[in-house]
Design a protein around this motif. Sequence first.
Motif, PDB file in Angstrom:
ATOM      1  N   GLU A 137      -7.909   2.029   0.390  1.00 43.52           N
ATOM      2  CA  GLU A 137      -8.282   0.613   0.411  1.00 43.52           C
ATOM      3  C   GLU A 137      -7.717  -0.090   1.640  1.00 43.52           C
ATOM      4  OE1 GLU A 137      -8.731  -0.454  -4.351  1.00 43.52           O
ATOM      5  OE2 GLU A 137      -6.738  -0.381  -3.443  1.00 43.52           O
ATOM      6  N   ALA A 178       0.860  -1.191   0.000  1.00 39.80           N
ATOM      7  CA  ALA A 178       0.000   0.000   0.000  1.00 39.80           C
ATOM      8  C   ALA A 178       0.890   1.233   0.000  1.00 39.80           C
ATOM      9  CB  ALA A 178      -0.897   0.004   1.226  1.00 39.80           C
ATOM     10  N   ASN A 179       0.534   2.221  -0.816  1.00 43.33           N
ATOM     11  CA  ASN A 179       1.377   3.412  -0.915  1.00 43.33           C
ATOM     12  C   ASN A 179       0.535   4.625  -1.264  1.00 43.33           C
ATOM     13  OD1 ASN A 179       4.205   4.429  -0.941  1.00 43.33           O
ATOM     14  ND2 ASN A 179       3.674   5.025  -3.026  1.00 43.33           N
ATOM     15  N   ALA A 189       3.007   1.683  -5.686  1.00 48.97           N
ATOM     16  CA  ALA A 189       2.594   0.457  -4.999  1.00 48.97           C
ATOM     17  C   ALA A 189       2.466  -0.680  -6.008  1.00 48.97           C
ATOM     18  CB  ALA A 189       1.274   0.678  -4.272  1.00 48.97           C
ATOM     19  N   LYS A 190       1.867  -0.389  -7.139  1.00 49.09           N
ATOM     20  CA  LYS A 190       1.664  -1.397  -8.183  1.00 49.09           C
ATOM     21  C   LYS A 190       2.998  -1.889  -8.739  1.00 49.09           C
ATOM     22  CE  LYS A 190      -0.948  -2.071 -12.467  1.00 49.09           C
ATOM     23  NZ  LYS A 190      -1.758  -1.401 -13.515  1.00 49.09           N
ATOM     24  N   THR A 209       1.172   6.885  -3.438  1.00 53.54           N
ATOM     25  CA  THR A 209       1.054   6.897  -4.896  1.00 53.54           C
ATOM     26  C   THR A 209       0.786   5.470  -5.361  1.00 53.54           C
ATOM     27  OG1 THR A 209       2.672   8.699  -4.972  1.00 53.54           O
ATOM     28  CG2 THR A 209       2.188   7.580  -7.051  1.00 53.54           C
ATOM     29  N   TYR A 210      -0.394   5.243  -5.872  1.00 52.87           N
ATOM     30  CA  TYR A 210      -0.790   3.873  -6.213  1.00 52.87           C
ATOM     31  C   TYR A 210       0.125   3.261  -7.271  1.00 52.87           C
ATOM     32  CZ  TYR A 210      -3.482  -0.103  -7.902  1.00 52.87           C
ATOM     33  OH  TYR A 210      -3.860  -1.369  -8.268  1.00 52.87           O
ATOM     34  N   GLU A 211       0.578   4.051  -8.229  1.00 54.53           N
ATOM     35  CA  GLU A 211       1.430   3.510  -9.292  1.00 54.53           C
ATOM     36  C   GLU A 211       2.722   2.917  -8.728  1.00 54.53           C
ATOM     37  OE1 GLU A 211       0.791   2.944 -12.503  1.00 54.53           O
ATOM     38  OE2 GLU A 211      -1.240   3.571 -11.948  1.00 54.53           O
ATOM     39  N   ALA A 234      -1.377  -4.779  -4.982  1.00 55.03           N
ATOM     40  CA  ALA A 234      -1.238  -3.358  -4.646  1.00 55.03           C
ATOM     41  C   ALA A 234      -2.554  -2.813  -4.109  1.00 55.03           C
ATOM     42  CB  ALA A 234      -0.803  -2.558  -5.859  1.00 55.03           C
ATOM     43  N   THR A 262      -4.417   1.032  -2.578  1.00 51.64           N
ATOM     44  CA  THR A 262      -4.306   2.449  -2.238  1.00 51.64           C
ATOM     45  C   THR A 262      -4.378   2.554  -0.719  1.00 51.64           C
ATOM     46  OG1 THR A 262      -6.687   2.838  -2.266  1.00 51.64           O
ATOM     47  CG2 THR A 262      -5.504   3.076  -4.369  1.00 51.64           C
TER      48      THR A 262
END
Length: 514
Positions: A414, A391-392, A398-399, A394-396, A409, A411
Amino acid sequence: MATASLLCVPLVAKSVEEMKADMSAARSQGADLVEIRIDHLAAFDPRRDLVSLIRDRPIPVLITYRPKWEGGQYEGDDRKRFEALHLAMELGAEYVDIELKVAQEFLDFIPGKRPENTMLIVSSHNYQFTPSTEELGSLVARIQAVGADIVKIATTAVDICDVARMFQVLVHCQVPMIGLVMGERGVISRLLCPKFGGYLTFGTLGAGKESAPGQPTMTELLDVYRIKHIGPDTKVFGLIGKPLRQSKSPILHNAVFKALGLDAVYVPFLTDDLDKFLNTYSSPDFSGFSNTMPHKETAITCCHEVDPIAKSIRAVNTIIKKPADGKLVGYNTDYTGAISAIEDGIRGLEGKKYETVSPLDGRVFVVIGAGGAGKALAVGAKYKGAKVIVANRTYERAKELAELVGGQALTLAELENFQAGEGSVLANATPVGMYPNIHDTPLHSKKALSSYSVVFDAIYNPKVTKLMHEAGECGATLVSGVEMFLRQAMGQFELFTGSPAPADLMREIAMKIT
């Protein structure tokens, strides 16, 4: 070249009585001399006050009467300053400081022969930047030519690499020289002064008593950095990063060096550009570095060689310089430090030995953060057989990390609703909750938090973060960032010295300072 710089304490009190008390305190705490900044006195009467300050001095004194135009407090006529400084000489002050701009005028003002027992410091201050090496060398020559007994040049660090130019000039100067670089990025000029032959360095009696930007306390200089034991052959290690004020690494490593009698010092390197820093401080004097935010990922491209584990993590927290050829080798001790601490936390919770597999094997392992520390945790957990979720903010990112470790990944939104399940681990690898922002937490939902069996926070200042406090209330087993700090430091010590880390000693010190 001098191997033992003097420690001078600047006195900036408003009254003579306060200055005299500070003078005695400086002597009792180990100072070699004090700088009496008479331009800071609220009501200064030269005949009365200089006699009082100099005649019964318990320690050698440097008298400075700094004008506003050179960064001081005095706004009056130069002739009055000259009279006071000349009187200080006649009263036997060991040192007097005069600015280069008016040095010749001051010397012309002194009638007859200059008092022999007073050394004249001719100084130049630049509060904007640090000139080139050639310009600094030319400035030294100008100060020498005017008749200085001691050359003093103080500049300002826009970048930590500016300090290297001052070191170069110090080493080659043929007369006694004080060469300091002001500001937070110039602190190493004050700490490493004895290594490069500086005549003296300044240390304050305490916070708020500085006479120039970036001055450490004399307690830090003597007790943490042990400047009285630094010489030309002292090996320099340190922590690269930005910011660094919260780090306890200098206290830990220097205490270990002291206990083992090693001729080494560990200093903070406040660094904006990692590649520029490593290229600038490329001499064998600088032997190895700890490397923290925000440079852990950048270091991969700055090192000539990278250890396979660090390469798989894509983050370097330790950089070693090979003595033979000066090549830089990158390692990651965050991985072993954090993962071993979490594994031991699980063993303590379950009372099992796990002789053939890791306690992480098969568990859900949620990492908050996708930076250097997050990568170390995610890759380490994957290597140990865990099912990794990242989880991060910035979702990108994390992904990207989740794909690297074959995980999932999320958000941060989430994460607030995520139910991890029995036996799961939560690991915070972000600075959220670090001092001074101790009331922050990366996970606000108590319901989500209660689904984890083990919670780890890489932060060690404070020892118990808000995340850990709330996780403890939910019944989780807690693993402190102190453990990661200690274990990764042990790994770094072994890389720095080539010797096994004194585990018991380092644990004892770490528990005292965190």
